[in-house]
Scaffold this motif. Structure first.
Motif, PDB file in Angstrom:
ATOM      1  N   PHE A   1     -13.886  -6.102   9.436  1.00 13.74           N
ATOM      2  CA  PHE A   1     -12.769  -5.401   8.808  1.00 13.74           C
ATOM      3  C   PHE A   1     -13.311  -4.255   7.959  1.00 13.74           C
ATOM      4  O   PHE A   1     -14.425  -4.321   7.439  1.00 13.74           O
ATOM      5  CB  PHE A   1     -11.952  -6.343   7.931  1.00 13.74           C
ATOM      6  CG  PHE A   1     -11.038  -7.271   8.693  1.00 13.74           C
ATOM      7  CD1 PHE A   1      -9.684  -7.315   8.403  1.00 13.74           C
ATOM      8  CD2 PHE A   1     -11.530  -8.093   9.697  1.00 13.74           C
ATOM      9  CE1 PHE A   1      -8.835  -8.171   9.086  1.00 13.74           C
ATOM     10  CE2 PHE A   1     -10.696  -8.953  10.395  1.00 13.74           C
ATOM     11  CZ  PHE A   1      -9.340  -8.991  10.098  1.00 13.74           C
ATOM     12  N   THR A   2     -12.500  -3.227   7.790  1.00 12.46           N
ATOM     13  CA  THR A   2     -12.901  -2.033   7.054  1.00 12.46           C
ATOM     14  C   THR A   2     -12.131  -1.930   5.745  1.00 12.46           C
ATOM     15  O   THR A   2     -10.909  -2.089   5.724  1.00 12.46           O
ATOM     16  CB  THR A   2     -12.630  -0.756   7.886  1.00 12.46           C
ATOM     17  OG1 THR A   2     -13.285  -0.864   9.145  1.00 12.46           O
ATOM     18  CG2 THR A   2     -13.132   0.484   7.164  1.00 12.46           C
ATOM     19  N   VAL A   3     -12.855  -1.667   4.657  1.00 15.73           N
ATOM     20  CA  VAL A   3     -12.216  -1.435   3.369  1.00 15.73           C
ATOM     21  C   VAL A   3     -11.584  -0.045   3.375  1.00 15.73           C
ATOM     22  O   VAL A   3     -12.225   0.932   3.772  1.00 15.73           O
ATOM     23  CB  VAL A   3     -13.237  -1.534   2.218  1.00 15.73           C
ATOM     24  CG1 VAL A   3     -12.562  -1.262   0.879  1.00 15.73           C
ATOM     25  CG2 VAL A   3     -13.894  -2.901   2.218  1.00 15.73           C
ATOM     26  N   SER A   4     -10.338   0.057   2.961  1.00 16.11           N
ATOM     27  CA  SER A   4      -9.666   1.351   2.949  1.00 16.11           C
ATOM     28  C   SER A   4     -10.370   2.323   2.006  1.00 16.11           C
ATOM     29  O   SER A   4     -10.884   1.932   0.958  1.00 16.11           O
ATOM     30  CB  SER A   4      -8.210   1.198   2.503  1.00 16.11           C
ATOM     31  OG  SER A   4      -7.585   2.466   2.422  1.00 16.11           O
TER      32      SER A   4
ATOM     33  N   GLY B   1      -4.095  -3.109  -7.770  1.00 19.79           N
ATOM     34  CA  GLY B   1      -3.046  -2.247  -7.226  1.00 19.79           C
ATOM     35  C   GLY B   1      -2.698  -2.557  -5.791  1.00 19.79           C
ATOM     36  O   GLY B   1      -1.761  -1.968  -5.245  1.00 19.79           O
ATOM     37  N   GLY B   2      -3.427  -3.489  -5.168  1.00 20.63           N
ATOM     38  CA  GLY B   2      -3.180  -3.829  -3.769  1.00 20.63           C
ATOM     39  C   GLY B   2      -4.261  -3.274  -2.866  1.00 20.63           C
ATOM     40  O   GLY B   2      -4.081  -2.220  -2.262  1.00 20.63           O
ATOM     41  N   LEU B   3      -5.404  -3.975  -2.770  1.00 18.95           N
ATOM     42  CA  LEU B   3      -6.516  -3.535  -1.923  1.00 18.95           C
ATOM     43  C   LEU B   3      -6.140  -3.710  -0.455  1.00 18.95           C
ATOM     44  O   LEU B   3      -5.769  -4.791  -0.026  1.00 18.95           O
ATOM     45  CB  LEU B   3      -7.776  -4.350  -2.235  1.00 18.95           C
ATOM     46  CG  LEU B   3      -8.969  -4.106  -1.327  1.00 18.95           C
ATOM     47  CD1 LEU B   3      -9.521  -2.699  -1.525  1.00 18.95           C
ATOM     48  CD2 LEU B   3     -10.051  -5.159  -1.555  1.00 18.95           C
ATOM     49  N   VAL B   4      -6.270  -2.642   0.307  1.00 22.25           N
ATOM     50  CA  VAL B   4      -5.916  -2.660   1.726  1.00 22.25           C
ATOM     51  C   VAL B   4      -7.180  -2.720   2.572  1.00 22.25           C
ATOM     52  O   VAL B   4      -8.150  -2.001   2.307  1.00 22.25           O
ATOM     53  CB  VAL B   4      -5.099  -1.414   2.108  1.00 22.25           C
ATOM     54  CG1 VAL B   4      -4.758  -1.420   3.599  1.00 22.25           C
ATOM     55  CG2 VAL B   4      -3.822  -1.334   1.273  1.00 22.25           C
TER      56      VAL B   4
ATOM     57  N   ASP C   1      11.185  -0.347  -0.132  1.00 23.46           N
ATOM     58  CA  ASP C   1      10.683  -1.622  -0.632  1.00 23.46           C
ATOM     59  C   ASP C   1       9.179  -1.703  -0.425  1.00 23.46           C
ATOM     60  O   ASP C   1       8.698  -2.226   0.587  1.00 23.46           O
ATOM     61  CB  ASP C   1      11.387  -2.765   0.104  1.00 23.46           C
ATOM     62  CG  ASP C   1      10.911  -4.129  -0.355  1.00 23.46           C
ATOM     63  OD1 ASP C   1      10.225  -4.203  -1.388  1.00 23.46           O
ATOM     64  OD2 ASP C   1      11.233  -5.122   0.329  1.00 23.46           O
ATOM     65  N   VAL C   2       8.418  -1.176  -1.363  1.00 25.49           N
ATOM     66  CA  VAL C   2       6.964  -1.285  -1.315  1.00 25.49           C
ATOM     67  C   VAL C   2       6.448  -1.461  -2.740  1.00 25.49           C
ATOM     68  O   VAL C   2       6.765  -0.669  -3.624  1.00 25.49           O
ATOM     69  CB  VAL C   2       6.306  -0.070  -0.621  1.00 25.49           C
ATOM     70  CG1 VAL C   2       6.753   1.245  -1.244  1.00 25.49           C
ATOM     71  CG2 VAL C   2       4.790  -0.183  -0.671  1.00 25.49           C
ATOM     72  N   ARG C   3       5.692  -2.529  -2.964  1.00 27.28           N
ATOM     73  CA  ARG C   3       5.084  -2.810  -4.257  1.00 27.28           C
ATOM     74  C   ARG C   3       3.648  -3.265  -4.016  1.00 27.28           C
ATOM     75  O   ARG C   3       3.408  -4.123  -3.159  1.00 27.28           O
ATOM     76  CB  ARG C   3       5.833  -3.919  -5.017  1.00 27.28           C
ATOM     77  CG  ARG C   3       7.335  -3.684  -5.190  1.00 27.28           C
ATOM     78  CD  ARG C   3       7.639  -2.592  -6.196  1.00 27.28           C
ATOM     79  NE  ARG C   3       9.066  -2.486  -6.455  1.00 27.28           N
ATOM     80  CZ  ARG C   3       9.924  -1.794  -5.697  1.00 27.28           C
ATOM     81  NH1 ARG C   3       9.478  -1.154  -4.623  1.00 27.28           N
ATOM     82  NH2 ARG C   3      11.203  -1.760  -6.010  1.00 27.28           N
ATOM     83  N   CYS C   4       2.700  -2.685  -4.759  1.00 29.83           N
ATOM     84  CA  CYS C   4       1.280  -3.034  -4.604  1.00 29.83           C
ATOM     85  C   CYS C   4       0.854  -2.957  -3.133  1.00 29.83           C
ATOM     86  O   CYS C   4       0.119  -3.804  -2.624  1.00 29.83           O
ATOM     87  CB  CYS C   4       0.995  -4.420  -5.157  1.00 29.83           C
ATOM     88  SG  CYS C   4       1.221  -4.552  -6.945  1.00 29.83           S
ATOM     89  N   ASN C   5       1.368  -1.951  -2.437  1.00 31.48           N
ATOM     90  CA  ASN C   5       1.039  -1.671  -1.026  1.00 31.48           C
ATOM     91  C   ASN C   5       1.580  -2.709  -0.047  1.00 31.48           C
ATOM     92  O   ASN C   5       1.210  -2.714   1.133  1.00 31.48           O
ATOM     93  CB  ASN C   5      -0.478  -1.527  -0.834  1.00 31.48           C
ATOM     94  CG  ASN C   5      -1.006  -0.255  -1.459  1.00 31.48           C
ATOM     95  OD1 ASN C   5      -0.370   0.786  -1.412  1.00 31.48           O
ATOM     96  ND2 ASN C   5      -2.184  -0.336  -2.074  1.00 31.48           N
TER      97      ASN C   5
END
Length: 468
Positions: free
Chosen positions: A164-167, A177-180, A404-408
């Motif tokens: 997986f790749t860190v954004s 804040g919401g790590l993607v 409707d988007v909170r913490c990504n």
């Protein structure tokens, strides 16, 4: 007159000597500089080698990313030597006879990579090159040696699944804040950090802090009041794991994560829901899909909106289109609706190699709400409803409002309600939905609604989770 002439000659002589000495010093400095820059250990040579190694690693990681993608398509099976060679062939020319002797000469810089170094079947050790640091940076792919991301500002660490790749996008690199992270198929997931387990590392007072910003994020199942605080009335929110939850203390029905099943498909893993809970203990977090489940291969002509009264594994699509369907978590995809709970659970399992995947459970859903309310500043998000007015897609509303988007994380308060592995004591409707949906004003983010195993509708979708 004679004295003046001698003085001039003397001055001229001193100047010539100084010039000669200066020239000699400059020649020495030039020689030293050239030696430092050139040669096997010179600055330029070392810089060139560092550049080559960096580019070589980039090519190697890209090949491995392609392999992970192939594994995802093949149910997680390790690649064969033929598979590795076929993928590597896209990056240059291969020479040699046996697999162990074959060399890939890359198109980028003519770097040479042994095919046997690219991948070792059955082994999680895939990187023969020493990593430059112990933790991942934004934009990097997790390997067996480097699979943690550290957020210095939050002083928290997230465990990243291998491959997986860190954004590296703005607003997507903060754990609070919401790590993607991006899966090999480019599906997107958000890390939910936890501070402990309810009843083990804290109690209801820790999550029901008067100031929500001070509350702990404890893995648990919760009933939320209209102001976003947790309902601690006896008989509602369980103070420990495994307890029965009721919407109110007088309800006749209760909700559990029942590992024996009541007609619905329950959490998977060696120990059912316990596998997920143990992973959260060990890794201090888990992932949920950033968006409601999306479906590739969508064709409105193949939608089947009703199923027989006995069909519990209904996909919502005709058998002819089943092979082209694929579950993803991406913006702008058609939500996978018209699906039963049993099928939603099946679709969420075995999504990727090296990481567990499942249909979202009630612990994951409620703890994500705690996280969102604490770090988004939206302290009553648990009771918000219908923030998305149509199930047309999982991305932003077309007019940019009511989004409707909170913490990504998208669409927990609206769009479609979502199947979970939670069970209800109602024998007719053991399958539990969570969240709000566009056509029902009474539903909200933390809402619980139960139905039967053959239910499938336009406003019913689901969301996968991942844990290590």
């Amino acid at each position: 007159m004679e004295t003046k002439q001698k003085l001039k000659m003397k001055n001229r002589g001193i100047t010539l000597i100084a010039l000669v000495i200066t020239i000699i010093i400059l020649l020495i400095l030039a020689a030293v500089t050239i030696a430092a820059l050139s040669g096997d250990n010179g600055i330029l040579s070392n810089a060139a080698r560092a550049k080559q190694e960096t580019e070589k690693v980039e090519v190697l990681e890209q090949i491995r990313l392609d392999i992970y993608g192939e594994m995802a398509d093949n149910g997680g099976a390790d690649p064969t030597e033929a598979d590795i060679e076929s993928i590597a062939d896209n990056y240059g020319d291969i020479s040699g006879t046996s697999f162990e002797d074959k060399i890939l000469t890359t198109e980028k810089g003519s770097y040479k990579i042994k095919l046997s170094d690219i991948w070792t079947a059955g082994s999680s050790t895939q990187d023969p090159i020493d990593p430059p640091s112990t933790t991942l940076q934004p934009g990097e792919i997790a390997t067996a040696e480097r699979n943690e991301y550290y957020d210095a500002e939050a002083d928290k660490t997230a465990k990243i699944p291998i491959g997986f790749t860190v954004s590296d996008k703005e607003g997507e690199t903060s754990i609070n804040g919401g790590l993607v992270v991006y899966a090999p198929d480019n599906s997107e997931y958000v890390w939910i950090p936890v501070d402990g387990i309810i009843g083990e590392d804290g109690d209801l007072n820790d999550v029901n802090a008067e100031n929500i910003a001070d509350r702990k994020i404890l893995l648990g199942r919760y009933v939320f009041k209209s102001d976003g605080t947790v309902d601690t009335t006896e008989g509602t929110t369980p103070a420990t794991l495994g307890g029965q939850l009721k919407i109110s203390s007088t309800d006749s029905y209760y909700y559990t994560e029942d590992t024996t099943g009541k007609g619905n498909t329950v959490a998977t893993g060696e120990k059912g829901i316990d596998s997920f809970i143990q992973s959260v203990r060990d890794n201090e977090g888990y992932y949920i899909a950033r968006y409601e489940a999306g479906v590739t291969g969508y064709d409105a002509n193949n939608i089947q909106t009703s199923n027989s009264s006995s069909e519990t594994s209904w996909t919502g699509y005709s058998e002819e289109s089943a092979e082209s369907l694929k579950l993803v978590s991406k913006a702008g995809e058609q939500p996978w609706n018209y699906v039963t709970q049993n099928k939603a659970s099946e679709l969420c399992q075995n999504l990727y190699s090296g990481v567990n995947s499942d249909l979202v459970n009630s612990y994951a859903w409620d703890t994500a709400i705690l996280f969102i309310q604490k770090y988004s500043g939206d302290t009553d998000y648990s009771r918000q409803t219908r923030l998305q007015s149509t199930p047309a897609d999982t991305g932003e509303a077309t007019d940019g409002t009511n989004n409707d988007v909170r913490c990504n994380i998208y669409d927990m308060a609206g769009n479609c309600r979502e199947w979970t592995t939670e069970t209800c004591s109602d024998s007719y409707g053991p399958c539990v939905f969570r969240g709000g949906f566009y056509s029902y004003s009474r539903s909200y983010t933390s809402y619980r609604y139960n139905d039967n195993t053959t239910h499938a509708s336009s406003h019913s979708s689901f969301r996968p989770l991942l844990y290590l």
